[in-house]
Scaffold this active site. Sequence first.
Site, PDB file in Angstrom:
ATOM      1  N   HIS A 216       0.812  -1.215   0.000  1.00 41.84           N
ATOM      2  CA  HIS A 216       0.000   0.000   0.000  1.00 41.84           C
ATOM      3  C   HIS A 216       0.850   1.271   0.000  1.00 41.84           C
ATOM      4  CE1 HIS A 216      -3.666   2.065   0.038  1.00 41.84           C
ATOM      5  NE2 HIS A 216      -4.273   1.482   1.060  1.00 41.84           N
ATOM      6  N   ASP A 220      -2.449   1.757  -4.440  1.00 42.94           N
ATOM      7  CA  ASP A 220      -3.658   2.037  -3.667  1.00 42.94           C
ATOM      8  C   ASP A 220      -4.707   0.946  -3.864  1.00 42.94           C
ATOM      9  OD1 ASP A 220      -2.655   4.391  -2.591  1.00 42.94           O
ATOM     10  OD2 ASP A 220      -3.355   5.596  -4.286  1.00 42.94           O
TER      11      ASP A 220
END
Length: 244
Positions: A216, A220
């Site tokens: 992450h 995303d």
Amino acid sequence: RGEVKGPAIPADFVEYEDEKLPNIRKVIAKAMHHSLESMAQLTINMSFDASAIMNFRKGVKAKAETLCLPNITLGDMVVYTTAKTLLSHKSLNAHYSGDALRRFNTVHMGVAVDTERGLMVPTLFNSDRMTLPEISANTKDVAGQAKSGTINPDLLQGGTFTITNLGNLGVETFTPVINPPQTAILGVCGISTKVREVNGKMETYPSMGLSLTINHMVVDGAPAARFLKDLCNNLENFAVMLLA
């Protein structure tokens, strides 16, 4: 009050055994810890209708002997489709170095293999350019080498994306751990029967789960979900993927 006693234990009973970890287990442990320590890992799950790939495999098995076809597995089809799909989602087919993201224009697919010595991940280089029979043959070849301990170390590096399959063990969802410096890993889960409504009537269908872990820090959730959605759609339309 009387003393409460448990069941009698034989005098020669051994309560525990200590097993010294082999070097490869130590390497795996260090790599897993480093992976989780150095990344912000997030796993998202999605499932798809596995009817198309199951019917394709059934057809291949029926014609395998007369047409001299290889034993194509559901896992082979997932590897094939994932390699094709990744070309449109290059942030997941990438290496992250801390200050740069290297997106690859070809897919070097790592395929996790369970061996007696521990987990090994051979690489199928340029897998996006392979045919389905080539994917199947090469996967079986490197897996065999990994299990026998004869694999060339060069085949255990250079991957840009990894697939790990626990579906044959009945796992429904899990959290795969990324192999640095890669940015994602796909977990393949088992098939279960689900129910859906079609034209006002309830029907059952075979559903296969996919678990995608992303870094992450550089990928995303929305782009990862779009990749997973495209992958599921491509697997549901597998015959079309073979024409790509």
